[in-house]
Motif scaffolding. Structure first.
Motif, mmCIF file in Angstrom:
data_model
loop_
_atom_site.group_PDB
_atom_site.id
_atom_site.type_symbol
_atom_site.label_atom_id
_atom_site.label_comp_id
_atom_site.label_asym_id
_atom_site.label_seq_id
_atom_site.Cartn_x
_atom_site.Cartn_y
_atom_site.Cartn_z
ATOM 1 N N ASP A 1 -4.940 -2.834 -6.724
ATOM 2 C CA ASP A 1 -5.999 -2.295 -5.866
ATOM 3 C C ASP A 1 -6.890 -3.403 -5.307
ATOM 4 O O ASP A 1 -8.095 -3.210 -5.114
ATOM 5 N N GLY A 2 -6.303 -4.573 -5.072
ATOM 6 C CA GLY A 2 -7.034 -5.687 -4.488
ATOM 7 C C GLY A 2 -7.791 -6.536 -5.477
ATOM 8 O O GLY A 2 -8.370 -7.564 -5.099
ATOM 9 N N ASN A 3 -7.783 -6.165 -6.757
ATOM 10 C CA ASN A 3 -8.551 -6.885 -7.778
ATOM 11 C C ASN A 3 -7.614 -7.731 -8.635
ATOM 12 O O ASN A 3 -6.650 -7.197 -9.207
ATOM 13 N N LEU B 1 0.856 -1.184 0.000
ATOM 14 C CA LEU B 1 0.000 0.000 0.000
ATOM 15 C C LEU B 1 0.890 1.231 0.000
ATOM 16 O O LEU B 1 1.817 1.321 0.806
ATOM 17 N N ASN B 2 0.607 2.169 -0.898
ATOM 18 C CA ASN B 2 1.260 3.469 -0.809
ATOM 19 C C ASN B 2 0.351 4.381 0.011
ATOM 20 O O ASN B 2 -0.620 4.938 -0.497
ATOM 21 N N ALA B 3 0.669 4.497 1.299
ATOM 22 C CA ALA B 3 -0.138 5.298 2.219
ATOM 23 C C ALA B 3 0.351 6.735 2.305
ATOM 24 O O ALA B 3 -0.022 7.462 3.227
ATOM 25 N N SER B 4 1.155 7.164 1.351
ATOM 26 C CA SER B 4 1.659 8.529 1.342
ATOM 27 C C SER B 4 0.546 9.521 1.036
ATOM 28 O O SER B 4 -0.354 9.244 0.230
ATOM 29 N N ALA B 5 0.640 10.683 1.651
ATOM 30 C CA ALA B 5 -0.240 11.791 1.307
ATOM 31 C C ALA B 5 0.413 12.725 0.297
ATOM 32 O O ALA B 5 -0.172 13.731 -0.086
ATOM 33 N N PHE C 1 5.393 0.086 -9.208
ATOM 34 C CA PHE C 1 5.147 1.512 -9.020
ATOM 35 C C PHE C 1 3.749 1.696 -8.446
ATOM 36 O O PHE C 1 2.781 1.149 -8.957
ATOM 37 N N LEU C 2 3.650 2.467 -7.358
ATOM 38 C CA LEU C 2 2.368 2.694 -6.710
ATOM 39 C C LEU C 2 2.109 4.183 -6.556
ATOM 40 O O LEU C 2 2.902 4.897 -5.937
ATOM 41 N N GLY C 3 1.000 4.644 -7.114
ATOM 42 C CA GLY C 3 0.561 5.992 -6.829
ATOM 43 C C GLY C 3 0.015 6.077 -5.415
ATOM 44 O O GLY C 3 -0.334 5.059 -4.803
ATOM 45 N N ALA C 4 -0.069 7.281 -4.873
ATOM 46 C CA ALA C 4 -0.643 7.454 -3.538
ATOM 47 C C ALA C 4 -2.053 6.862 -3.514
ATOM 48 O O ALA C 4 -2.885 7.194 -4.355
ATOM 49 N N GLY C 5 -2.300 5.977 -2.560
ATOM 50 C CA GLY C 5 -3.599 5.332 -2.428
ATOM 51 C C GLY C 5 -3.714 3.993 -3.121
ATOM 52 O O GLY C 5 -4.656 3.238 -2.857
ATOM 53 N N GLU C 6 -2.764 3.650 -4.005
ATOM 54 C CA GLU C 6 -2.844 2.381 -4.727
ATOM 55 C C GLU C 6 -2.329 1.220 -3.882
ATOM 56 O O GLU C 6 -1.497 1.393 -2.995
#
Length: 468
Positions: free
Chosen positions: A261-263, A238-242, A275-280
């Motif tokens: 995203d869990g799918n 999880l990218n939990a960054s703000a 590579f993970l965007g914030a929230g991904e």
């Protein structure tokens, strides 16, 4: 396989132990209780910070739920400000989604609120504060208010030896006029949406950080992830960054991406880095086939050296941790698609143009969707059952992780490259680029659409979708 059987040592037990049923609350017993209160986080013995977290830890506990089985959650707010808990990626009504814009009830200061929801869909979801922060870097997603939700669909084959929940995190944010975006990963183009004439006004202050961790420990602190040769690791990232998008790797190893995203993805791919965007979120399986002591962490050296990593140690390998740079390959969502799949055709198209006004909010930038900041009063009206296409045109020099609440969308195109079958709730729209997604309007009520970088959202980068 349960978490108790994995044998994972601290620091991961603190944040990953599945939450037990909650203590009784007045009237009846809730399935879970989340208590919002000040906490301290020991990133390293020489670096202890104070923030706001859940249940005296940050990140909060992993909440394991059963798909389709209704639950109750008591949220107790021991702080002096109203709070909102958003269930990111869940298909739930707006009144429990946890956002002010959707008219979810806030949890009052020194008060509590009981939420009832039916978890779903199955997979890796997460919960976090959705309070606006504006210029207060001690509120909202800048705090330690975040944690995993794993929704069990009942069909996990369990073909792994350890299951890990790893959240990438930055801490102690600050404002700066000079922000390097070296880990953006989308600067190679094509720049399909780059304006012919660029706004050259001075940029406003942005938010940055120089302290990072995976879960609650900086690289080199806490216990390593201990493995044995021949094991298979299932890791929920999880990218939990703000603040930032991030690329990570496990030195010397490859990651098989099985879900975004869990799918589950139509075509799993084995890669050197992700590579993970914030929230991904990204779920990977790693074959532990190279004995040694390795670093799992950011591919950007300055970020890794500032804490974004964890040591992975094979049994019987007393060595110094090693890092090996992975090949530099641009992130491509379409690798995971179904080349021959036929998706439902969209019935209507909504064009969305993203722009930045440097210094548009005094010291800070402002962000526009179709020429205006939030709110977009009754501008985006959805018809129940209609299949929509969102064409997101990013005319800014940032890569934006865009999230639509209470819906899942299917990626149709990224920078002109078509795909199908990839189901997500958050998509990074590239720097001066374009992303196209399709979704069916099947979740009546208000639905918030926004950039998942807190400062961008706070300063206008959001819109409200309504059902007519």
């Amino acid at each position: 396989m349960t978490l108790a059987q994995t044998g994972i040592m601290r620091p991961f037990l603190l944040a990953q132990a599945a939450m037990s049923p909650a203590a009784p609350s007045p009237g009846s017993k809730a399935d879970y209780t989340l208590r919002i209160a000040p906490v301290t986080v020991e990133l390293a013995p020489s670096h202890i910070l104070s923030t706001i977290g859940y249940n005296a830890i940050a990140p909060g506990p992993v909440l394991r739920m059963r798909e389709g089985k209704p639950i109750t959650v008591d949220v107790v707010n021991d702080t002096d400000t109203p709070e909102l808990v958003h269930w990111h990626g869940m298909l739930i009504p707006p009144e429990v989604d946890g956002t002010q814009e959707e008219d979810s009830p806030p949890v009052p200061p020194r008060g509590s609120h009981r939420f009832q929801l039916t978890p779903g869909p199955a997979g890796s979801r997460w919960y976090h504060s959705h309070a606006m922060a504006m210029d207060d870097l001690h509120k909202g997603a800048y705090t330690g208010q975040f944690g995993f939700v794993f929704v069990d669909g009942g069909n996990d084959p369990g073909h792994y030896d350890q299951e890990l929940f790893l959240a990438l995190r930055d801490w102690e944010p600050f404002f700066t006029a000079t922000m390097e975006d070296d880990d953006d990963d989308t600067h190679n183009g094509p720049f399909l949406e780059k304006p012919a004439i660029l706004n050259t006004d001075p940029n406003g202050l942005e938010v940055s950080s120089m302290i990072y961790s995976i879960n609650d420990k900086a690289l080199g602190s806490g216990d390593p992830i201990r493995v044995r040769e021949g094991q298979r690791l299932l890791i929920h990232f999880l990218n939990a960054s703000a603040i930032e998008n991030r690329r990570i790797a496990l030195a010397g190893h490859k990651m098989k991406v099985i879900a975004l995203d869990g799918n589950p993805v139509p075509t799993p791919q084995t890669l050197d880095s992700i590579f993970l965007g914030a929230g991904e979120r990204i779920d990977v399986v790693i074959e532990m086939n190279l004995p040694g002591v390795w670093v799992l962490g950011s591919t950007e050296k300055i970020v890794r050296d500032s804490g974004l990593g964890v040591v992975v140690e094979y049994a019987g390998q007393p060595r110094r941790p090693q890092w090996v740079d992975p090949p530099k390959v641009s992130w491509d969502y379409t690798l995971f698609g179904a080349p021959n799949a036929i998706s439902p055709a969209p019935q209507q198209t909504i064009e969305l143009i993203f722009e930045k006004i440097p210094g548009g909010m005094g010291k800070f930038n402002s962000w526009l969707v179709n020429g205006k900041p939030y709110p977009h009063e009754r501008e985006f009206l959805l018809q129940q059952g209609t299949r929509y296409r969102l064409v997101m045109r990013n005319r800014t020099d940032d890569a934006h992780p865009m999230h639509l609440h209470r819906h899942l969308w299917e990626l149709a195109e990224i920078n002109g490259k078509k795909t199908s079958g990839i189901i997500k709730d958050t998509v990074v729209v590239p720097y001066y680029g374009r992303a196209v997604v399709d979704f069916t309007a099947n979740q009546p009520g208000l639905a918030l659409f926004h950039c998942h970088i807190q400062q961008h959202m706070d300063y206008g980068f959001k819109a409200l979708f309504r059902y007519s």
